[in-house]
Design a protein around this motif. Structure first.
Motif, PDB file in Angstrom:
ATOM      1  N   LYS A 158      40.584  14.785  16.067  1.00 53.32           N
ATOM      2  CA  LYS A 158      41.175  15.799  17.595  1.00 53.32           C
ATOM      3  C   LYS A 158      39.893  16.502  17.995  1.00 53.32           C
ATOM      4  CE  LYS A 158      46.090  16.157  17.399  1.00 53.32           C
ATOM      5  NZ  LYS A 158      46.822  15.750  16.102  1.00 53.32           N
ATOM      6  N   ILE A 159      39.115  17.040  17.193  1.00 55.30           N
ATOM      7  CA  ILE A 159      38.101  17.906  17.420  1.00 55.30           C
ATOM      8  C   ILE A 159      37.031  17.029  18.212  1.00 55.30           C
ATOM      9  CG2 ILE A 159      35.884  19.060  16.593  1.00 55.30           C
ATOM     10  CD1 ILE A 159      37.737  19.949  14.323  1.00 55.30           C
ATOM     11  N   GLU A 160      36.665  15.679  17.751  1.00 54.30           N
ATOM     12  CA  GLU A 160      35.643  15.076  18.222  1.00 54.30           C
ATOM     13  C   GLU A 160      36.259  14.492  19.658  1.00 54.30           C
ATOM     14  OE1 GLU A 160      34.836  12.260  15.069  1.00 54.30           O
ATOM     15  OE2 GLU A 160      33.457  13.652  14.280  1.00 54.30           O
ATOM     16  N   MET A 161      37.479  14.354  19.988  1.00 54.10           N
ATOM     17  CA  MET A 161      38.015  13.983  21.362  1.00 54.10           C
ATOM     18  C   MET A 161      38.113  15.055  22.365  1.00 54.10           C
ATOM     19  SD  MET A 161      41.875  12.399  22.170  1.00 54.10           S
ATOM     20  CE  MET A 161      41.805  11.034  20.894  1.00 54.10           C
ATOM     21  N   LEU A 162      38.275  16.340  21.662  1.00 53.77           N
ATOM     22  CA  LEU A 162      37.856  17.753  22.373  1.00 53.77           C
ATOM     23  C   LEU A 162      36.523  17.578  23.024  1.00 53.77           C
ATOM     24  CD1 LEU A 162      39.320  20.423  20.721  1.00 53.77           C
ATOM     25  CD2 LEU A 162      39.411  20.192  23.095  1.00 53.77           C
ATOM     26  N   ASP A 163      35.724  17.149  22.093  1.00 54.78           N
ATOM     27  CA  ASP A 163      34.114  17.392  22.365  1.00 54.78           C
ATOM     28  C   ASP A 163      33.897  16.398  23.675  1.00 54.78           C
ATOM     29  OD1 ASP A 163      33.456  19.165  20.440  1.00 54.78           O
ATOM     30  OD2 ASP A 163      32.647  17.568  19.132  1.00 54.78           O
ATOM     31  N   ARG A 164      34.570  15.032  23.667  1.00 57.51           N
ATOM     32  CA  ARG A 164      34.383  13.687  24.406  1.00 57.51           C
ATOM     33  C   ARG A 164      35.058  14.385  25.918  1.00 57.51           C
ATOM     34  NH1 ARG A 164      35.585  10.615  20.322  1.00 57.51           N
ATOM     35  NH2 ARG A 164      37.521  10.074  21.062  1.00 57.51           N
ATOM     36  N   GLU A 165      36.350  14.644  25.656  1.00 59.28           N
ATOM     37  CA  GLU A 165      37.276  14.814  26.777  1.00 59.28           C
ATOM     38  C   GLU A 165      37.833  16.111  27.420  1.00 59.28           C
ATOM     39  OE1 GLU A 165      39.736  11.370  27.229  1.00 59.28           O
ATOM     40  OE2 GLU A 165      38.875  10.407  25.386  1.00 59.28           O
ATOM     41  N   GLY A 166      37.480  16.929  26.293  1.00 61.96           N
ATOM     42  CA  GLY A 166      37.888  18.496  26.843  1.00 61.96           C
ATOM     43  C   GLY A 166      39.240  18.841  26.581  1.00 61.96           C
ATOM     44  N   THR A 167      39.829  19.977  26.863  1.00 61.42           N
ATOM     45  CA  THR A 167      41.178  20.096  26.518  1.00 61.42           C
ATOM     46  C   THR A 167      42.212  19.541  27.321  1.00 61.42           C
ATOM     47  OG1 THR A 167      40.935  22.104  27.950  1.00 61.42           O
ATOM     48  CG2 THR A 167      40.707  22.512  25.511  1.00 61.42           C
ATOM     49  N   GLY A 168      41.925  18.939  28.262  1.00 56.35           N
ATOM     50  CA  GLY A 168      43.036  18.566  29.121  1.00 56.35           C
ATOM     51  C   GLY A 168      43.638  17.281  28.455  1.00 56.35           C
ATOM     52  N   ILE A 169      42.920  16.574  27.535  1.00 51.33           N
ATOM     53  CA  ILE A 169      43.784  15.342  26.939  1.00 51.33           C
ATOM     54  C   ILE A 169      44.864  15.907  26.193  1.00 51.33           C
ATOM     55  CG2 ILE A 169      41.918  15.465  24.994  1.00 51.33           C
ATOM     56  CD1 ILE A 169      43.311  12.127  26.882  1.00 51.33           C
ATOM     57  N   PHE A 170      44.758  17.055  25.418  1.00 49.26           N
ATOM     58  CA  PHE A 170      45.990  17.558  24.674  1.00 49.26           C
ATOM     59  C   PHE A 170      47.066  17.846  25.500  1.00 49.26           C
ATOM     60  CE2 PHE A 170      42.385  17.841  21.754  1.00 49.26           C
ATOM     61  CZ  PHE A 170      42.914  16.970  20.763  1.00 49.26           C
ATOM     62  N   ILE A 171      46.880  18.310  26.582  1.00 52.24           N
ATOM     63  CA  ILE A 171      47.752  18.799  27.669  1.00 52.24           C
ATOM     64  C   ILE A 171      48.441  17.557  28.135  1.00 52.24           C
ATOM     65  CG2 ILE A 171      48.417  19.829  29.737  1.00 52.24           C
ATOM     66  CD1 ILE A 171      45.645  21.740  29.309  1.00 52.24           C
ATOM     67  N   LEU A 172      47.686  16.702  28.402  1.00 51.63           N
ATOM     68  CA  LEU A 172      48.241  15.436  28.907  1.00 51.63           C
ATOM     69  C   LEU A 172      49.049  14.713  27.882  1.00 51.63           C
ATOM     70  CD1 LEU A 172      48.261  12.956  30.977  1.00 51.63           C
ATOM     71  CD2 LEU A 172      46.452  12.115  29.882  1.00 51.63           C
ATOM     72  N   GLU A 173      48.721  14.704  26.513  1.00 51.23           N
ATOM     73  CA  GLU A 173      49.544  14.294  25.765  1.00 51.23           C
ATOM     74  C   GLU A 173      50.661  14.835  25.278  1.00 51.23           C
ATOM     75  OE1 GLU A 173      48.677  15.120  21.556  1.00 51.23           O
ATOM     76  OE2 GLU A 173      49.088  12.862  20.769  1.00 51.23           O
ATOM     77  N   GLU A 174      50.717  16.269  25.431  1.00 55.39           N
ATOM     78  CA  GLU A 174      52.035  17.206  25.457  1.00 55.39           C
ATOM     79  C   GLU A 174      52.998  16.454  26.207  1.00 55.39           C
ATOM     80  OE1 GLU A 174      52.610  20.418  23.594  1.00 55.39           O
ATOM     81  OE2 GLU A 174      51.673  19.342  21.916  1.00 55.39           O
ATOM     82  N   GLU A 175      52.760  16.124  27.549  1.00 54.26           N
ATOM     83  CA  GLU A 175      53.459  15.676  28.470  1.00 54.26           C
ATOM     84  C   GLU A 175      54.146  14.296  28.491  1.00 54.26           C
ATOM     85  OE1 GLU A 175      51.816  16.907  32.186  1.00 54.26           O
ATOM     86  OE2 GLU A 175      52.038  18.978  31.813  1.00 54.26           O
ATOM     87  N   LEU A 176      53.419  13.479  27.566  1.00 53.49           N
ATOM     88  CA  LEU A 176      53.722  12.076  27.580  1.00 53.49           C
ATOM     89  C   LEU A 176      55.126  11.989  26.673  1.00 53.49           C
ATOM     90  CD1 LEU A 176      50.763  10.424  26.172  1.00 53.49           C
ATOM     91  CD2 LEU A 176      51.613  10.225  28.489  1.00 53.49           C
ATOM     92  N   GLU A 177      55.905  10.871  27.242  1.00 52.68           N
ATOM     93  CA  GLU A 177      57.108  10.887  26.711  1.00 52.68           C
ATOM     94  C   GLU A 177      57.201   9.592  25.773  1.00 52.68           C
ATOM     95  OE1 GLU A 177      60.495  11.618  29.080  1.00 52.68           O
ATOM     96  OE2 GLU A 177      59.586  13.358  29.970  1.00 52.68           O
ATOM     97  N   PHE A 178      57.777   9.567  24.595  1.00 55.05           N
ATOM     98  CA  PHE A 178      57.759   8.264  23.975  1.00 55.05           C
ATOM     99  C   PHE A 178      59.332   7.750  23.770  1.00 55.05           C
ATOM    100  CE2 PHE A 178      53.624  10.216  22.809  1.00 55.05           C
ATOM    101  CZ  PHE A 178      53.007   9.046  22.999  1.00 55.05           C
TER     102      PHE A 178
END
Ligand code: FEO
Length: 178
Positions: A158-178
């Motif tokens: 997750k930290i590495e993803m943050l480095d690459r993609e910024g915090t937005g990726i986690f906000i997007l993930e929160e909003e995904l529905e499975f």
């Protein structure tokens, strides 16, 4: 009144005759120390996180301190059940300076990988000796290591993803529905 000085009190110790090999006894001592070292590493990680305001991470590491100490206690109990009095050695000095949170998690992950590798060696040693009870005992630690490595690997990912993609990726993930 005649007060006995501590040197006057003699405890007779029983003869050491463990029901595990000498090599396994030494190996247990080594692992007790490794577990205590892990507890100290996590204690310094806990302090670093708390100091830097990362209170959830600090709590996680605090929990891990207790877990590592319980791992050491489990080894001590096993040794005693086998009639071996383990040596609880002084913890080697650790200079654990973390530069950032990624560094903390990397240190934890690397330590867990190291612990897995030494338990593999221990399991191999027990099998070579045909000490199947000790092998079974050590297998518990190896299974435990799967979770411990996965925990820190996931945080690191997750930290590495943050480095690459910024915090937005986690906000997007929160909003995904499975
Ligand atoms: Fe007890 Fe995390 O090794």
């Amino acid at each position: 009144m005649d007060i006995k000085k501590p040197t006057d009190i003699r405890l007779r110790t029983k003869a050491c005759n463990p029901r595990i090999s000498e090599a396994i006894c030494k190996r247990i001592d080594f692992h007790i120390q490794a577990e205590h070292e892990a507890a100290y590493l996590y204690k310094s990680a806990y302090a670093w996180c708390d100091y830097n305001g990362l209170f959830k991470a600090a709590e996680m590491f605090k929990t891990h301190v207790s877990e590592e100490l319980s791992h050491a206690d489990r080894l001590i109990s096993y040794a005693l059940d086998k009639d071996y009095k383990p040596c609880i050695e002084v913890i080697r000095k650790q200079t654990q300076e973390f530069k950032d949170f990624k560094d903390v998690i990397t240190a934890a992950f690397e330590h867990e990988k190291y612990v897995t590798s030494i338990y593999k060696e221990f399991a191999d040693m027990a099998l070579k000796e045909k000490d199947f009870v000790t092998f079974e005992f050590v297998s518990w630690y190896l299974k435990e290591q799967v979770e411990e490595e996965a925990l820190f690997q996931n945080i690191l990912d997750k930290i590495e993803m943050l480095d690459r993609e910024g915090t937005g990726i986690f906000i997007l993930e929160e909003e995904l529905e499975f």
